[in-house]
Design a protein around this motif. Sequence first.
Motif, PDB file in Angstrom:
ATOM      1  N   SER A   1       0.809  -1.220   0.000  1.00 38.98           N
ATOM      2  CA  SER A   1       0.000   0.000   0.000  1.00 38.98           C
ATOM      3  C   SER A   1       0.846   1.276   0.000  1.00 38.98           C
ATOM      4  O   SER A   1       0.348   2.343  -0.327  1.00 38.98           O
ATOM      5  CB  SER A   1      -0.925   0.002   1.224  1.00 38.98           C
ATOM      6  OG  SER A   1      -0.166  -0.050   2.426  1.00 38.98           O
TER       7      SER A   1
ATOM      8  N   SER B   1       3.955   1.443  -1.664  1.00 35.19           N
ATOM      9  CA  SER B   1       4.968   1.403  -2.730  1.00 35.19           C
ATOM     10  C   SER B   1       4.906   2.631  -3.637  1.00 35.19           C
ATOM     11  O   SER B   1       5.930   3.115  -4.113  1.00 35.19           O
ATOM     12  CB  SER B   1       4.861   0.111  -3.544  1.00 35.19           C
ATOM     13  OG  SER B   1       3.595   0.025  -4.165  1.00 35.19           O
ATOM     14  N   GLY B   2       3.734   3.179  -3.867  1.00 36.21           N
ATOM     15  CA  GLY B   2       3.614   4.390  -4.679  1.00 36.21           C
ATOM     16  C   GLY B   2       4.294   5.588  -4.022  1.00 36.21           C
ATOM     17  O   GLY B   2       4.912   6.406  -4.706  1.00 36.21           O
ATOM     18  N   PHE B   3       4.196   5.682  -2.716  1.00 34.39           N
ATOM     19  CA  PHE B   3       4.881   6.746  -1.969  1.00 34.39           C
ATOM     20  C   PHE B   3       6.376   6.677  -2.225  1.00 34.39           C
ATOM     21  O   PHE B   3       7.006   7.668  -2.579  1.00 34.39           O
ATOM     22  CB  PHE B   3       4.577   6.598  -0.472  1.00 34.39           C
ATOM     23  CG  PHE B   3       5.401   7.499   0.403  1.00 34.39           C
ATOM     24  CD1 PHE B   3       4.994   8.802   0.646  1.00 34.39           C
ATOM     25  CD2 PHE B   3       6.577   7.043   0.988  1.00 34.39           C
ATOM     26  CE1 PHE B   3       5.750   9.640   1.465  1.00 34.39           C
ATOM     27  CE2 PHE B   3       7.333   7.870   1.804  1.00 34.39           C
ATOM     28  CZ  PHE B   3       6.925   9.169   2.035  1.00 34.39           C
ATOM     29  N   TYR B   4       6.969   5.498  -2.070  1.00 32.35           N
ATOM     30  CA  TYR B   4       8.414   5.350  -2.247  1.00 32.35           C
ATOM     31  C   TYR B   4       8.837   5.553  -3.701  1.00 32.35           C
ATOM     32  O   TYR B   4       9.899   6.108  -3.967  1.00 32.35           O
ATOM     33  CB  TYR B   4       8.873   3.984  -1.742  1.00 32.35           C
ATOM     34  CG  TYR B   4       8.671   3.818  -0.263  1.00 32.35           C
ATOM     35  CD1 TYR B   4       9.353   4.624   0.651  1.00 32.35           C
ATOM     36  CD2 TYR B   4       7.790   2.873   0.239  1.00 32.35           C
ATOM     37  CE1 TYR B   4       9.164   4.489   2.011  1.00 32.35           C
ATOM     38  CE2 TYR B   4       7.597   2.722   1.604  1.00 32.35           C
ATOM     39  CZ  TYR B   4       8.283   3.536   2.482  1.00 32.35           C
ATOM     40  OH  TYR B   4       8.090   3.404   3.827  1.00 32.35           O
ATOM     41  N   ALA B   5       7.996   5.130  -4.630  1.00 31.36           N
ATOM     42  CA  ALA B   5       8.311   5.310  -6.052  1.00 31.36           C
ATOM     43  C   ALA B   5       8.436   6.796  -6.399  1.00 31.36           C
ATOM     44  O   ALA B   5       9.265   7.173  -7.236  1.00 31.36           O
ATOM     45  CB  ALA B   5       7.242   4.644  -6.917  1.00 31.36           C
ATOM     46  N   ARG B   6       7.670   7.650  -5.739  1.00 30.52           N
ATOM     47  CA  ARG B   6       7.762   9.093  -5.987  1.00 30.52           C
ATOM     48  C   ARG B   6       9.144   9.646  -5.634  1.00 30.52           C
ATOM     49  O   ARG B   6       9.547  10.683  -6.146  1.00 30.52           O
ATOM     50  CB  ARG B   6       6.689   9.841  -5.190  1.00 30.52           C
ATOM     51  CG  ARG B   6       5.297   9.653  -5.744  1.00 30.52           C
ATOM     52  CD  ARG B   6       4.304  10.677  -5.205  1.00 30.52           C
ATOM     53  NE  ARG B   6       4.274  10.807  -3.766  1.00 30.52           N
ATOM     54  CZ  ARG B   6       3.457  10.139  -2.958  1.00 30.52           C
ATOM     55  NH1 ARG B   6       2.607   9.266  -3.461  1.00 30.52           N
ATOM     56  NH2 ARG B   6       3.487  10.359  -1.658  1.00 30.52           N
TER      57      ARG B   6
ATOM     58  N   GLU C   1      12.873   1.815  -6.482  1.00 27.55           N
ATOM     59  CA  GLU C   1      12.369   0.809  -7.414  1.00 27.55           C
ATOM     60  C   GLU C   1      12.294  -0.538  -6.714  1.00 27.55           C
ATOM     61  O   GLU C   1      13.148  -0.860  -5.886  1.00 27.55           O
ATOM     62  CB  GLU C   1      13.300   0.702  -8.621  1.00 27.55           C
ATOM     63  CG  GLU C   1      13.353   1.997  -9.416  1.00 27.55           C
ATOM     64  CD  GLU C   1      14.301   1.911 -10.599  1.00 27.55           C
ATOM     65  OE1 GLU C   1      15.125   0.981 -10.661  1.00 27.55           O
ATOM     66  OE2 GLU C   1      14.214   2.807 -11.456  1.00 27.55           O
TER      67      GLU C   1
END
Length: 144
Positions: free
Chosen positions: A105, A107-112, A116
């Motif tokens: 939930s 992973s999108g935060f870290y991708a910003r 990777e």
Amino acid sequence: MSLQIVEIDAETALPLRHRVLWPDHPVDFSRVPGDESALHLGAYEGGELVCVLSLFTEGTDIRLRKFATRPDRQNQGIGSALFSAALDRARASGARRLWLSARASASGFYARFGLEPFGDPYFKETEPCRDMQIRLDQSLASSA
């Protein structure tokens, strides 16, 4: 209110870690081997601790663990500010890579921030997770 990001100790971080990440487990479930020698950062707003994370040195890597933001303070930029500070500390340490185990939930935060995924997805308890990483020495190498 202004946000203050400071170094804290593991015992200061523990109650928030436990309350946010694993409230249905004993407090000790939120402890990490090596807590006593890790770098713990806390974000305070109005004198209250609202977000914590911990950085563990592993050879030439830094592993981020136990990143927790109080639920009523999420989605307000506090976690982003603390994570940015952690990345700055990791880069300044000379580490080559920062990595972490991310709940799916988040992973999108870290991708910003440029992290990777690597390795295979897995579960911790019932939480789907994925390891994520970012090279810290790329910007130094590309500017040389």
